[in-house]
Design an enzyme around this catalytic site. Structure first.
Site, PDB file in Angstrom:
ATOM      1  N   ARG A   1       0.824  -1.210   0.000  1.00 39.60           N
ATOM      2  CA  ARG A   1       0.000   0.000   0.000  1.00 39.60           C
ATOM      3  C   ARG A   1       0.864   1.268   0.000  1.00 39.60           C
ATOM      4  NH1 ARG A   1      -5.770   1.303   0.638  1.00 39.60           N
ATOM      5  NH2 ARG A   1      -5.707   3.502   1.147  1.00 39.60           N
TER       6      ARG A   1
ATOM      7  N   ASN B   1     -11.267  17.520   1.251  1.00 37.22           N
ATOM      8  CA  ASN B   1     -12.194  16.434   0.937  1.00 37.22           C
ATOM      9  C   ASN B   1     -13.608  16.890   1.249  1.00 37.22           C
ATOM     10  OD1 ASN B   1     -13.169  13.915   0.205  1.00 37.22           O
ATOM     11  ND2 ASN B   1     -12.466  12.869   2.067  1.00 37.22           N
ATOM     12  N   THR B   2     -14.566  16.338   0.550  1.00 42.38           N
ATOM     13  CA  THR B   2     -15.966  16.594   0.887  1.00 42.38           C
ATOM     14  C   THR B   2     -16.561  15.344   1.495  1.00 42.38           C
ATOM     15  OG1 THR B   2     -16.793  15.861  -1.256  1.00 42.38           O
ATOM     16  CG2 THR B   2     -16.241  18.189  -1.049  1.00 42.38           C
ATOM     17  N   HIS B   3     -17.497  15.560   2.425  1.00 39.50           N
ATOM     18  CA  HIS B   3     -18.168  14.423   3.054  1.00 39.50           C
ATOM     19  C   HIS B   3     -19.668  14.703   3.082  1.00 39.50           C
ATOM     20  CE1 HIS B   3     -18.865  10.972   5.482  1.00 39.50           C
ATOM     21  NE2 HIS B   3     -19.361  11.686   6.476  1.00 39.50           N
TER      22      HIS B   3
ATOM     23  N   ASP C   1      -6.869  15.249   7.381  1.00 41.96           N
ATOM     24  CA  ASP C   1      -5.800  14.932   8.332  1.00 41.96           C
ATOM     25  C   ASP C   1      -5.668  13.407   8.378  1.00 41.96           C
ATOM     26  OD1 ASP C   1      -7.906  14.018   9.819  1.00 41.96           O
ATOM     27  OD2 ASP C   1      -7.661  15.460  11.470  1.00 41.96           O
TER      28      ASP C   1
ATOM     29  N   GLY D   1      -7.146  11.179  10.070  1.00 44.14           N
ATOM     30  CA  GLY D   1      -8.322  10.385  10.427  1.00 44.14           C
ATOM     31  C   GLY D   1      -9.316  10.249   9.285  1.00 44.14           C
TER      32      GLY D   1
ATOM     33  N   ASP E   1     -12.523  11.568   7.933  1.00 44.46           N
ATOM     34  CA  ASP E   1     -13.461  12.703   7.967  1.00 44.46           C
ATOM     35  C   ASP E   1     -13.359  13.508   9.266  1.00 44.46           C
ATOM     36  OD1 ASP E   1     -14.396  11.833   5.458  1.00 44.46           O
ATOM     37  OD2 ASP E   1     -15.807  10.462   6.391  1.00 44.46           O
TER      38      ASP E   1
HETATM   39  C1  GRF Z   1     -19.919  12.822  -2.742  1.00 44.26           C
HETATM   40  O1  GRF Z   1     -21.153  12.891  -2.074  1.00 44.26           O
HETATM   41  C2  GRF Z   1     -18.771  12.826  -1.767  1.00 44.26           C
HETATM   42  O2  GRF Z   1     -18.989  13.581  -0.640  1.00 44.26           O
HETATM   43  C3  GRF Z   1     -18.710  11.370  -1.405  1.00 44.26           C
HETATM   44  O3  GRF Z   1     -18.924  10.690  -2.620  1.00 44.26           O
HETATM   45  C4  GRF Z   1     -19.731  11.498  -3.462  1.00 44.26           C
HETATM   46  C5  GRF Z   1     -18.997  11.654  -4.752  1.00 44.26           C
HETATM   47  O4  GRF Z   1     -19.838  12.079  -5.774  1.00 44.26           O
HETATM   48  N1  GRF Z   1     -17.453  11.055  -0.757  1.00 44.26           N
HETATM   49  P1  GRF Z   1     -19.283  12.418  -7.230  1.00 44.26           P
HETATM   50  O5  GRF Z   1     -18.391  11.285  -7.687  1.00 44.26           O
HETATM   51  O6  GRF Z   1     -18.552  13.725  -7.144  1.00 44.26           O
HETATM   52  O7  GRF Z   1     -20.515  12.522  -8.081  1.00 44.26           O
END
Ligand code: GRF
Length: 203
Positions: free
Chosen positions: A66, A106-108, A140, A142, A144
């Protein structure tokens, strides 16, 4: 000078598309210089190719360890000299070494610190919350857990399931990502412990 973004994806890439569309405006302040993925044959890569953006794929299974994959990913990203790396639906954790090299966002699809991990919308539904949403954060070590850059709430409807809630979250998530990345590109970002300030005002 526009801020250079490398975006990493694993799937549909609708967040990536929102960034590509925003970058078409020179005043936005950023450009997507490359899109990387941990798998081939995904719509996210196809979106990049259609936009004429360089792509690369580094699959975990192609490496004995990895750590080697992580180093190869970091090297591929570094080739494009990004100011910001955006994980947009990228389904892998990256190492502390990677995070030390690149400001990584990152988005969550939940309101952190609630419901971290792979199933944010499903876990929110199962818990019975009435408000969920989307979070943009600085990655970071962790899952999210990083300092929060922006959050947007989404009301949970009585008849929502994980899929319908996730779709509604994704529509505000894309706008949140575009707004925050543009502000960071134009005005900078200041991270002090857990507190994040974008440009001149609290993010
Ligand atoms: C998003 O909701 C993101 O937060 C999550 O996976 C989804 C990705 O959507 N981790 P896309 O591939 O950008 O359409």
């Amino acid at each position: 000078m526009r801020a250079r973004l490398v975006v990493l994806v694993s799937g549909a890439g609708t967040n990536l598309q929102a960034l590509i569309d925003a970058c078409a405006d020179p005043d936005y302040g950023a450009e997507v210089v490359a899109v990387g993925a941990d798998r081939g044959d995904i719509e996210g890569l196809a979106r990049a190719e259609r936009a004429g953006i360089a792509t690369f794929v580094r699959r975990v299974d192609d490496f004995a360890e990895r750590q080697q994959w992580d180093r190869a990913l970091g090297a591929a990203v570094a080739d494009f000299e990004p100011q910001v790396v955006v994980l947009a639906g990228f389904m892998k954790l990256v190492s502390p070494d990677f995070l030390a090299r690149f400001l990584t966002l990152n988005t969550h699809p939940a309101l952190c610190p609630s419901f971290p991990g792979m199933h944010g919308p499903r876990d929110a539904i199962d818990y019975g919350v009435k408000v969920s949403g989307a979070t943009l954060f600085v990655v970071d070590g962790g899952v999210d857990t990083g300092p929060i850059v922006a959050q947007v709430p989404v009301l949970v409807a009585d008849d929502d399931d994980a899929e319908s809630l996730h779709e509604r979250i994704k529509s505000v998530e894309r706008q949140m990502l575009v707004d925050a990345v543009g502000r960071i590109a134009r005005d900078g970002i200041e991270i002090t412990g857990r507190r994040v300030r974008v440009g001149g005002s609290a993010g």
